[in-house]
Enzyme design. Structure first.
Site, PDB file in Angstrom:
ATOM      1  N   ALA A  23      -8.052   4.136 -10.199  1.00 30.64           N
ATOM      2  CA  ALA A  23      -9.114   4.732  -9.492  1.00 30.64           C
ATOM      3  C   ALA A  23     -10.652   4.228 -10.054  1.00 30.64           C
ATOM      4  O   ALA A  23     -11.490   3.860  -9.509  1.00 30.64           O
ATOM      5  CB  ALA A  23      -9.095   6.167  -9.465  1.00 30.64           C
ATOM      6  N   THR A  27     -14.395   2.983  -7.963  1.00 30.04           N
ATOM      7  CA  THR A  27     -15.560   3.988  -7.672  1.00 30.04           C
ATOM      8  C   THR A  27     -16.873   3.576  -7.331  1.00 30.04           C
ATOM      9  O   THR A  27     -17.648   4.069  -6.863  1.00 30.04           O
ATOM     10  CB  THR A  27     -15.622   4.894  -9.166  1.00 30.04           C
ATOM     11  N   ARG A  35      -6.874  11.405  -7.451  1.00 36.11           N
ATOM     12  CA  ARG A  35      -5.513  11.667  -7.870  1.00 36.11           C
ATOM     13  C   ARG A  35      -5.173  11.632  -9.591  1.00 36.11           C
ATOM     14  O   ARG A  35      -4.157  12.153  -9.979  1.00 36.11           O
ATOM     15  CB  ARG A  35      -4.250  10.569  -7.562  1.00 36.11           C
ATOM     16  N   GLN A 102      -2.320   1.122  -8.407  1.00 36.52           N
ATOM     17  CA  GLN A 102      -2.308   2.750  -8.258  1.00 36.52           C
ATOM     18  C   GLN A 102      -2.883   3.048  -7.242  1.00 36.52           C
ATOM     19  O   GLN A 102      -3.064   4.273  -6.755  1.00 36.52           O
ATOM     20  CB  GLN A 102      -2.697   3.539  -9.469  1.00 36.52           C
ATOM     21  N   VAL A 104      -4.440   3.032  -3.231  1.00 34.28           N
ATOM     22  CA  VAL A 104      -4.265   3.164  -1.695  1.00 34.28           C
ATOM     23  C   VAL A 104      -5.031   2.636  -0.740  1.00 34.28           C
ATOM     24  O   VAL A 104      -4.948   2.790   0.477  1.00 34.28           O
ATOM     25  CB  VAL A 104      -3.629   4.461  -1.322  1.00 34.28           C
ATOM     26  N   HIS A 122       1.515   3.259  -4.889  1.00 38.73           N
ATOM     27  CA  HIS A 122       1.448   4.406  -4.443  1.00 38.73           C
ATOM     28  C   HIS A 122       1.318   4.077  -2.836  1.00 38.73           C
ATOM     29  O   HIS A 122       0.636   5.242  -2.023  1.00 38.73           O
ATOM     30  CB  HIS A 122       0.133   5.263  -4.736  1.00 38.73           C
ATOM     31  N   CYS A 130       6.724   7.051  10.110  1.00 37.92           N
ATOM     32  CA  CYS A 130       7.502   8.033  10.629  1.00 37.92           C
ATOM     33  C   CYS A 130       8.513   8.549   9.550  1.00 37.92           C
ATOM     34  O   CYS A 130       9.369   7.767   8.918  1.00 37.92           O
ATOM     35  CB  CYS A 130       8.239   7.626  11.937  1.00 37.92           C
TER      36      CYS A 130
END
Length: 254
Positions: A23, A27, A35, A102, A104, A122, A130
């Site tokens: 992450a 930022t 997460r 990690q 998304v 991830h 679906c």
């Protein structure tokens, strides 16, 4: 050989550089850490329900709130920052690069790293899948349906429940993606862990695997990690200013 296969030519003049990104690399693009150990999902149980598989599947109201949350996601407004651009520049330099992320948000690909060289542990927020027939389509299409008045859009193929193509709490990582990431870690000459606490398993263990197989481990993160003792170098400077010169040096021919 598939796009994510690891090059094994030991006579290559440039080292294989692998990056595990978390992450912290996004930022600066305006995407908060949701997460991580102190992220929103950990601090707010109600918010965590929106990304917890069992709750999502069982409760239409949770799904409705999840779609509203996706509409407001900063990932769709975010642009790659200097760190993402530096990774893409390294790849363009001819250096063999593989990104294990990690995140998304898809910002590595937007910066120009070929999708075949990015392993999304991830998943991605930019697609939906679906839960019944596994048909995959774009998140934009699903959000347009929500905006048009469908609070919980169903799969257009089979009528099943749609979810973002991310790994929710309670779901396993894709074993094929994880296996490929493990192979990259074992083959890497240089392994950079960037903006990740290295506390969430099994992703964190990739740093240890790389070091055990002879990679030069470099950690770029604001806070200490459990793998600092294995690292050849630990950098505590801001990622946006520290990563570009570091990668520029790696991109120089030997």
């Amino acid at each position: 050989m598939t796009g994510t296969d690891v090059p094994h030519d030991q006579s290559a003049r440039r080292p294989l550089v692998a990056l595990l990104t978390g992450a912290g690399i996004s930022t600066d693009s305006g995407i908060p850490d949701y997460r991580g150990p102190n992220g929103l999902w950990r601090r707010d149980p109600e918010a965590e329900k929106l990304v917890t598989y069992d709750a999502y599947m069982a409760d239409p109201e949770v799904r409705r709130r999840s779609w509203l949350m996706r509409q407001k996601s900063p990932a769709f407004r975010a642009q790659p920052n200097a760190a993402h651009e530096a990774v893409a520049a390294l790849e363009r330099s001819g250096t063999p690069v593989r990104v294990i992320t990690q995140n998304v948000d898809g910002l590595h690909q937007l910066a120009g790293v070929p999708a075949r060289k990015v392993l999304e542990l991830h998943g991605t927020v930019r697609a939906v899948t679906c839960t019944r027939c596994h048909a995959r389509s774009s998140m934009r299409e699903a959000l347009d349906r929500v905006a048009a008045g469908e609070p919980d859009p169903a799969c257009l193929v089979c009528g099943g429940i749609l979810k973002s193509a991310t790994v929710m709490f309670g779901e396993r990582l894709d074993p094929q993606v994880l296996g490929t990431a493990l192979g990259v870690a074992k083959a890497a000459d240089v392994f950079l862990a960037v903006g990740t606490t290295l506390q969430v398993q099994p992703a964190a263990s990739l740093a240890g695997v790389a070091a055990e197989h002879g990679a030069r481990l470099v950690i770029v993160n604001a806070d200490p990690t459990p793998y600092d003792a294995l690292a050849a170098e630990v950098i505590r400077e801001p990622i946006g200013s520290a990563l570009p010169p570091l990668l520029a040096r790696l991109g120089q021919p030997v």
